[in-house]
Design a protein around this motif. Structure first.
Motif, PDB file in Angstrom:
ATOM      1  N   VAL A  20       0.886  -1.064  -0.145  1.00  0.00           N
ATOM      2  CA  VAL A  20       0.058   0.161   0.113  1.00  0.00           C
ATOM      3  C   VAL A  20       0.756   1.194   0.125  1.00  0.00           C
ATOM      4  CG1 VAL A  20      -1.605   1.317   1.383  1.00  0.00           C
ATOM      5  CG2 VAL A  20      -1.946  -1.011   1.012  1.00  0.00           C
ATOM      6  N   ASP A  21       1.956   1.397   0.743  1.00  0.00           N
ATOM      7  CA  ASP A  21       2.844   2.406   0.868  1.00  0.00           C
ATOM      8  C   ASP A  21       3.394   2.559  -0.493  1.00  0.00           C
ATOM      9  OD1 ASP A  21       2.327   2.834   3.401  1.00  0.00           O
ATOM     10  OD2 ASP A  21       4.194   1.776   3.930  1.00  0.00           O
ATOM     11  N   VAL A  22       3.746   1.515  -1.185  1.00  0.00           N
ATOM     12  CA  VAL A  22       4.350   1.806  -2.628  1.00  0.00           C
ATOM     13  C   VAL A  22       3.318   2.389  -3.734  1.00  0.00           C
ATOM     14  CG1 VAL A  22       5.528   0.780  -4.592  1.00  0.00           C
ATOM     15  CG2 VAL A  22       6.318   0.159  -2.310  1.00  0.00           C
ATOM     16  N   MET A  23       2.254   1.587  -3.431  1.00  0.00           N
ATOM     17  CA  MET A  23       1.179   2.152  -4.363  1.00  0.00           C
ATOM     18  C   MET A  23       0.786   3.678  -4.164  1.00  0.00           C
ATOM     19  SD  MET A  23       0.545  -0.198  -6.320  1.00  0.00           S
ATOM     20  CE  MET A  23      -0.491   0.419  -7.292  1.00  0.00           C
ATOM     21  N   LEU A  24       0.784   3.967  -3.099  1.00  0.00           N
ATOM     22  CA  LEU A  24       0.549   5.526  -2.524  1.00  0.00           C
ATOM     23  C   LEU A  24       1.513   6.407  -3.158  1.00  0.00           C
ATOM     24  CD1 LEU A  24      -1.076   5.267   0.872  1.00  0.00           C
ATOM     25  CD2 LEU A  24      -2.250   5.869  -1.427  1.00  0.00           C
ATOM     26  N   VAL A  25       2.768   5.939  -3.174  1.00  0.00           N
ATOM     27  CA  VAL A  25       3.936   6.810  -3.576  1.00  0.00           C
ATOM     28  C   VAL A  25       3.889   6.943  -5.262  1.00  0.00           C
ATOM     29  CG1 VAL A  25       6.505   7.054  -4.039  1.00  0.00           C
ATOM     30  CG2 VAL A  25       5.452   6.319  -1.627  1.00  0.00           C
ATOM     31  N   LEU A  26       3.792   5.541  -5.803  1.00  0.00           N
ATOM     32  CA  LEU A  26       3.399   5.945  -7.393  1.00  0.00           C
ATOM     33  C   LEU A  26       2.250   6.614  -7.640  1.00  0.00           C
ATOM     34  CD1 LEU A  26       4.205   1.914  -7.883  1.00  0.00           C
ATOM     35  CD2 LEU A  26       5.398   4.163  -8.668  1.00  0.00           C
ATOM     36  N   LEU A  27       1.281   6.558  -6.962  1.00  0.00           N
ATOM     37  CA  LEU A  27      -0.170   7.186  -7.477  1.00  0.00           C
ATOM     38  C   LEU A  27       0.108   8.825  -7.283  1.00  0.00           C
ATOM     39  CD1 LEU A  27      -3.022   7.671  -7.666  1.00  0.00           C
ATOM     40  CD2 LEU A  27      -3.433   7.758  -5.265  1.00  0.00           C
ATOM     41  N   ILE A  28       1.032   9.493  -6.300  1.00  0.00           N
ATOM     42  CA  ILE A  28       1.312  10.490  -6.357  1.00  0.00           C
ATOM     43  C   ILE A  28       2.421  11.007  -7.375  1.00  0.00           C
ATOM     44  CG2 ILE A  28       2.663  12.333  -4.738  1.00  0.00           C
ATOM     45  CD1 ILE A  28       1.462  11.013  -2.092  1.00  0.00           C
ATOM     46  N   ILE A  29       3.261  10.307  -7.325  1.00  0.00           N
ATOM     47  CA  ILE A  29       4.251  10.178  -8.655  1.00  0.00           C
ATOM     48  C   ILE A  29       3.412  10.796 -10.041  1.00  0.00           C
ATOM     49  CG2 ILE A  29       6.052   9.471 -10.125  1.00  0.00           C
ATOM     50  CD1 ILE A  29       7.215   8.493  -7.632  1.00  0.00           C
ATOM     51  N   PHE A  30       2.477   9.491 -10.188  1.00  0.00           N
ATOM     52  CA  PHE A  30       1.968   9.858 -11.578  1.00  0.00           C
ATOM     53  C   PHE A  30       0.781  11.267 -11.647  1.00  0.00           C
ATOM     54  CE2 PHE A  30       2.647   5.296 -12.130  1.00  0.00           C
ATOM     55  CZ  PHE A  30       3.602   5.405 -13.225  1.00  0.00           C
ATOM     56  N   MET A  31       0.335  11.466 -10.372  1.00  0.00           N
ATOM     57  CA  MET A  31      -0.519  12.638 -10.215  1.00  0.00           C
ATOM     58  C   MET A  31       0.463  13.809 -10.612  1.00  0.00           C
ATOM     59  SD  MET A  31      -3.023  12.017  -7.193  1.00  0.00           S
ATOM     60  CE  MET A  31      -3.540  13.422  -7.059  1.00  0.00           C
ATOM     61  N   VAL A  32       1.695  13.887 -10.146  1.00  0.00           N
ATOM     62  CA  VAL A  32       2.350  15.108 -10.381  1.00  0.00           C
ATOM     63  C   VAL A  32       2.749  15.097 -11.751  1.00  0.00           C
ATOM     64  CG1 VAL A  32       4.601  16.070  -9.758  1.00  0.00           C
ATOM     65  CG2 VAL A  32       3.162  15.376  -7.978  1.00  0.00           C
ATOM     66  N   ALA A  33       3.237  13.994 -12.300  1.00  0.00           N
ATOM     67  CA  ALA A  33       3.879  13.834 -13.692  1.00  0.00           C
ATOM     68  C   ALA A  33       2.791  14.047 -14.946  1.00  0.00           C
ATOM     69  CB  ALA A  33       4.549  12.493 -13.777  1.00  0.00           C
ATOM     70  N   ALA A  34       1.810  13.611 -14.757  1.00  0.00           N
ATOM     71  CA  ALA A  34       0.465  13.533 -15.727  1.00  0.00           C
ATOM     72  C   ALA A  34       0.261  14.866 -16.391  1.00  0.00           C
ATOM     73  CB  ALA A  34      -0.861  13.194 -15.260  1.00  0.00           C
ATOM     74  N   PRO A  35       0.268  15.982 -15.789  1.00  0.00           N
ATOM     75  CA  PRO A  35       0.148  17.270 -16.457  1.00  0.00           C
ATOM     76  C   PRO A  35       1.037  17.761 -17.445  1.00  0.00           C
ATOM     77  CG  PRO A  35      -0.541  17.570 -14.029  1.00  0.00           C
ATOM     78  CD  PRO A  35       0.052  16.260 -14.316  1.00  0.00           C
ATOM     79  N   MET A  36       2.759  17.204 -17.041  1.00  0.00           N
ATOM     80  CA  MET A  36       3.674  17.604 -17.964  1.00  0.00           C
ATOM     81  C   MET A  36       3.607  16.587 -18.943  1.00  0.00           C
ATOM     82  SD  MET A  36       6.663  17.904 -15.096  1.00  0.00           S
ATOM     83  CE  MET A  36       5.839  17.684 -13.441  1.00  0.00           C
ATOM     84  N   MET A  37       2.965  15.593 -19.082  1.00  0.00           N
ATOM     85  CA  MET A  37       2.884  14.582 -20.068  1.00  0.00           C
ATOM     86  C   MET A  37       1.925  15.061 -21.288  1.00  0.00           C
ATOM     87  SD  MET A  37       3.090  10.863 -18.140  1.00  0.00           S
ATOM     88  CE  MET A  37       2.465   9.994 -19.289  1.00  0.00           C
ATOM     89  N   THR A  38       1.138  16.115 -21.117  1.00  0.00           N
ATOM     90  CA  THR A  38       0.396  16.322 -22.268  1.00  0.00           C
ATOM     91  C   THR A  38       1.413  17.312 -23.088  1.00  0.00           C
ATOM     92  OG1 THR A  38      -0.368  18.503 -21.118  1.00  0.00           O
ATOM     93  CG2 THR A  38      -1.738  16.159 -20.793  1.00  0.00           C
ATOM     94  N   GLN A  39       1.400  17.205 -24.346  1.00  0.00           N
ATOM     95  CA  GLN A  39       2.362  17.861 -25.295  1.00  0.00           C
ATOM     96  C   GLN A  39       1.322  18.185 -26.594  1.00  0.00           C
ATOM     97  OE1 GLN A  39       5.232  15.471 -26.633  1.00  0.00           O
ATOM     98  NE2 GLN A  39       6.250  15.143 -24.692  1.00  0.00           N
ATOM     99  N   GLY A  40       2.024  19.257 -27.345  1.00  0.00           N
ATOM    100  CA  GLY A  40       0.751  19.786 -28.512  1.00  0.00           C
ATOM    101  C   GLY A  40       1.466  21.126 -28.561  1.00  0.00           C
ATOM    102  N   VAL A  41       0.778  21.660 -29.436  1.00  0.00           N
ATOM    103  CA  VAL A  41       0.927  23.073 -30.042  1.00  0.00           C
ATOM    104  C   VAL A  41      -0.314  24.016 -29.738  1.00  0.00           C
ATOM    105  CG1 VAL A  41       1.379  24.439 -31.889  1.00  0.00           C
ATOM    106  CG2 VAL A  41       2.472  22.160 -32.086  1.00  0.00           C
ATOM    107  N   ASP A  42       0.047  24.922 -29.081  1.00  0.00           N
ATOM    108  CA  ASP A  42      -1.017  25.884 -28.471  1.00  0.00           C
ATOM    109  C   ASP A  42      -1.365  26.601 -29.736  1.00  0.00           C
ATOM    110  OD1 ASP A  42      -2.785  26.990 -26.889  1.00  0.00           O
ATOM    111  OD2 ASP A  42      -1.371  28.377 -26.190  1.00  0.00           O
ATOM    112  N   VAL A  43      -2.664  26.538 -30.170  1.00  0.00           N
ATOM    113  CA  VAL A  43      -3.080  27.530 -31.483  1.00  0.00           C
ATOM    114  C   VAL A  43      -4.537  27.926 -31.171  1.00  0.00           C
ATOM    115  CG1 VAL A  43      -3.715  25.465 -32.673  1.00  0.00           C
ATOM    116  CG2 VAL A  43      -3.100  27.567 -33.807  1.00  0.00           C
TER     117      VAL A  43
END
Length: 137
Positions: A20-43
């Motif tokens: 459970v500890d490892v899963m919670l740490v991974l959840l936090i990492i993915f929640m922080v990293a997910a907005p940075m993974m969206t790419q694209g061109v702003d138009v």
């Protein structure tokens, strides 16, 4: 006969606390990293009454014109004179792939037409224009 408290017996319970500890740490990492993974061109797309794009198995090519005059093929910048050869090479690998043009509403009509001519010159038969839906009041 065994009597008393024998501590030599095997315990058959699984301790899930580390899991459970490892899963919670991974959840936090993915929640922080997910907005940075969206790419694209702003138009800023123009608005027009239109339907949504159909989803096929092949991923289409998107050509984007930004307000500063930059051209992007999917998310990669391309020089205007290199657009036709690159698109021609990509269409040889994936013939019949759909191509959509996204142009910022601040771009001049002449620039859009020149880019459309380059796209058509590369062998694209059908070119889709991407717009924002009109907001109804």
């Amino acid at each position: 006969m065994i009597s008393g408290g024998n501590d030599n017996q095997l315990m058959s319970e699984i301790n899930v606390t580390p899991f459970v500890d490892v899963m919670l740490v991974l959840l936090i990492i993915f929640m922080v990293a997910a907005p940075m993974m969206t790419q694209g061109v702003d138009v800023s797309l123009p608005e027009a009454p239109s339907g949504s794009l159909s989803r096929d198995d092949d991923e289409p090519f998107y050509i984007t014109l930004k307000s500063g005059g930059e051209i992007f093929l999917n998310d990669f910048p391309v020089d205007a004179d290199r657009l036709r050869p690159k698109l021609t090479a990509l269409l040889k690998e994936r013939p019949g792939t759909r191509v959509f043009l996204r142009a910022d509403k601040a771009i001049s009509y002449g620039t859009v037409i020149r880019v459309m001519a380059e796209i058509k010159g590369s062998g694209v038969e059908k070119l889709g224009m991407v717009t924002e839906p009109l907001e109804t009041k």
